[in-house]
Design an enzyme around this catalytic site. Structure first.
Site, PDB file in Angstrom:
ATOM      1  N   TYR A 143       0.856  -1.184   0.000  1.00 28.50           N
ATOM      2  CA  TYR A 143       0.000   0.000   0.000  1.00 28.50           C
ATOM      3  C   TYR A 143       0.888   1.229   0.000  1.00 28.50           C
ATOM      4  O   TYR A 143       1.811   1.329   0.825  1.00 28.50           O
ATOM      5  CB  TYR A 143      -0.898  -0.019   1.244  1.00 28.50           C
ATOM      6  CG  TYR A 143      -1.842   1.145   1.361  1.00 28.50           C
ATOM      7  CD1 TYR A 143      -2.981   1.231   0.572  1.00 28.50           C
ATOM      8  CD2 TYR A 143      -1.602   2.164   2.289  1.00 28.50           C
ATOM      9  CE1 TYR A 143      -3.856   2.297   0.689  1.00 28.50           C
ATOM     10  CE2 TYR A 143      -2.486   3.239   2.415  1.00 28.50           C
ATOM     11  CZ  TYR A 143      -3.603   3.300   1.617  1.00 28.50           C
ATOM     12  OH  TYR A 143      -4.461   4.355   1.738  1.00 28.50           O
ATOM     13  N   ASP A 238       9.238   2.619  -0.210  1.00 29.62           N
ATOM     14  CA  ASP A 238       8.221   3.321   0.572  1.00 29.62           C
ATOM     15  C   ASP A 238       8.506   3.006   2.042  1.00 29.62           C
ATOM     16  O   ASP A 238       8.193   1.925   2.531  1.00 29.62           O
ATOM     17  CB  ASP A 238       6.832   2.819   0.137  1.00 29.62           C
ATOM     18  CG  ASP A 238       5.708   3.384   0.992  1.00 29.62           C
ATOM     19  OD1 ASP A 238       5.989   3.885   2.098  1.00 29.62           O
ATOM     20  OD2 ASP A 238       4.543   3.297   0.559  1.00 29.62           O
ATOM     21  N   LYS A 266       3.947   9.814   8.127  1.00 28.29           N
ATOM     22  CA  LYS A 266       3.644   9.533   9.535  1.00 28.29           C
ATOM     23  C   LYS A 266       4.831   9.768  10.473  1.00 28.29           C
ATOM     24  O   LYS A 266       4.856  10.727  11.229  1.00 28.29           O
ATOM     25  CB  LYS A 266       3.166   8.087   9.761  1.00 28.29           C
ATOM     26  CG  LYS A 266       2.095   7.573   8.828  1.00 28.29           C
ATOM     27  CD  LYS A 266       1.805   6.100   9.131  1.00 28.29           C
ATOM     28  CE  LYS A 266       1.212   5.371   7.978  1.00 28.29           C
ATOM     29  NZ  LYS A 266      -0.190   5.187   7.970  1.00 28.29           N
TER      30      LYS A 266
HETATM   31  N1  HOZ Z   1      -3.280   3.340   6.011  1.00 28.30           N
HETATM   32  C1  HOZ Z   1      -3.068   3.361   7.417  1.00 28.30           C
HETATM   33  C2  HOZ Z   1      -2.439   2.102   7.911  1.00 28.30           C
HETATM   34  N2  HOZ Z   1      -2.013   1.183   6.989  1.00 28.30           N
HETATM   35  C3  HOZ Z   1      -4.328   3.570   8.186  1.00 28.30           C
HETATM   36  C4  HOZ Z   1      -4.826   4.935   8.105  1.00 28.30           C
HETATM   37  C5  HOZ Z   1      -5.961   5.231   9.085  1.00 28.30           C
HETATM   38  O1  HOZ Z   1      -7.033   4.668   8.922  1.00 28.30           O
HETATM   39  O2  HOZ Z   1      -5.759   6.030   9.979  1.00 28.30           O
END
Ligand code: HOZ
Length: 431
Positions: A143, A238, A266
């Site tokens: 992802y 990534d 993040k």
């Molecule tokens: N894509 C984030 C973890 N793989 C989660 C994002 C969220 O829902 O805060």
């Protein structure tokens, strides 16, 4: 009587699609009501009903030194007195770029953005602009945020909701995204040969975290590096989850394989909305205004975000022992959890890399999307809720990684083991 979380979730659904601002947090795959939180400190997180949990989500990765670290909070407070945004350059952006380069040496130049999604979208635009080629190879179950090019056989929330390839992505975009199998160099080689001269970039999570935690098999990252060199393809790591977490220099340093471009998110903002992409200076030279590949943002390099990120990264930079500590804590937790799972006769496969880990309820070794997908989702659902009842907040999906922080104390880890033992006892074992 409804809990406060239930009340809020009902209210939220009238105004917010699905009641949440990001699908992974919606509890879709585990059922029930998402917990609404009001505060957290270290690795303890408190919901709106006053229940306290030991947190293994850590805002999906950034809280390496725990929630509300006093130095990070102070940095944000202090910066806010001087304005929350200028839309103009500030000195902290240079300090941040220098610090990132000091920690991740192949990031010779870096551009700050506002999320991991933005970082990955921009990185492939740069790779295309630099190479003059169109196609991108990504891996099934990886992802890279919700940019159109990546929502094809994606992981995280898309996988959790059972729609790894999203409607709304045009055929034109989809045709430029080629899908390989994670940990399979053969599948990559095949795509490169079939599309010789047309592949701009290979992008991957060097340790996958968005189909659960899946490490690279031996030789996989090295093999990708060689293939990229041989086919003139830009290798993009990534490191949105792994950067500054798996070591000071992220997965690159841990595995000693160096990409051409790296994306962050993040973690780099210490929990504030920050992302970044960077890498070799001749590639980054195509980025506007130095070069012709356009990329911009009023909030890019935002002072609150930069001060928060700079403070957290500086702490990690000054404390190499934190990485040793994180590793020891995760190994301790994994070892004791294995013992409990074995005692209860549960079929499982556990992956743990540094402070990231996942339990898959299957006895197959989990190395890619297909093997991850064999996890018994119903069993995970039960385990998740039994743990939640016992004050342990796990990622609400079998396809996400758990994250540890330096603030997980031995007592918290002990309590997690006791909770797991109790939780598994409450679940009818599978035959
Ligand atoms: N894509 C984030 C973890 N793989 C989660 C994002 C969220 O829902 O805060």
């Amino acid at each position: 009587m409804l809990s406060k979380s239930q009340e809020l979730f009902e209210r939220a659904q009238s105004f917010i699609p699905g009641g949440v601002n990001s699908p992974a947090r919606a509890f879709k795959s585990v059922g029930g009501t998402p917990v609404f939180f009001k505060k957290a400190k270290g690795s303890k997180i408190t919901d709106v009903d006053g229940n306290e949990y030991i947190d293994f989500v850590g805002s999906w990765g950034p809280m390496i030194i725990g929630h509300a670290h006093p130095a990070v909070v102070k940095a944000v407070q202090d910066a806010s007195f001087n304005s929350t945004s200028f839309g103009a350059p500030t000195e902290i952006e240079i300090k941040m770029a220098q610090l990132v380069q000091g920690m991740v040496p192949n990031v010779e130049k870096v551009r700050m953005v506002n999320s991991g999604t933005e970082a990955c979208m921009s990185a492939i635009r740069v790779a295309r602009g630099y190479t003059g080629k169109d196609k991108v190879i990504k891996f099934e179950g990886n992802y890279h945020g919700h940019g159109d090019s990546f929502l094809i056989k994606a992981g995280s929330g898309a996988l959790t909701l059972g729609s790894p390839s999203s409607p709304g992505v045009t055929e034109g975009t989809a045709k430029d995204t080629l899908i390989a199998d994670y940990n399979s160099l053969e599948s990559v080689e095949k795509l490169l040969n079939e599309n010789e001269g047309n592949v701009a970039a290979i992008i991957l999570e060097p340790v996958a975290g968005n189909m659960g935690c899946i490490p690279p098999v031996e030789g996989f990252l090295e093999g990708l590096r060689k293939l990229c060199d041989a086919h003139d393809v830009v290798l993009i790591f990534d490191e949105v989850m792994t950067g500054f977490r798996l070591s000071r220099g992220g997965a690159q340093e841990r595995y000693q394989v160096w990409a051409d471009l790296v994306t962050f998110g993040k973690v780099i903002g210490g929990g504030l909305p920050v992302g970044a992409f960077g890498g070799r200076k001749e590639i980054m030279a195509v980025v506007a205004p130095e070069g012709p590949v356009y990329q911009a943002g009023t909030l890019s390099g935002n002072p609150l975000a930069m001060h928060a990120g700079f403070t957290q990264l500086s702490i990690l930079d000054r404390h190499p022992e934190y990485y040793v500590e994180l590793e020891e804590k995760a190994e301790f937790l994994a070892k004791r959890l294995r013992a409990v799972l074995n005692q209860h006769g549960v079929r499982y496969h556990m992956n743990q890399v540094g402070s990231m880990m996942s339990i898959f309820f299957t006895d197959t070794e989990v190395i890619d999307f297909n093997t991850a997908n064999q996890t018994d989702q119903e069993f995970f659902r039960k385990f998740f809720h039994e743990m939640l009842k016992r004050g342990i907040y796990l990622p609400p999906s079998p396809f996400e990684s758990w994250f540890l922080a330096t603030t997980h104390t031995e007592e918290m880890l002990d309590n997690t083991i006791v909770a797991a033992d109790d939780a598994l006892g409450a679940i009818k074992p599978r035959d």
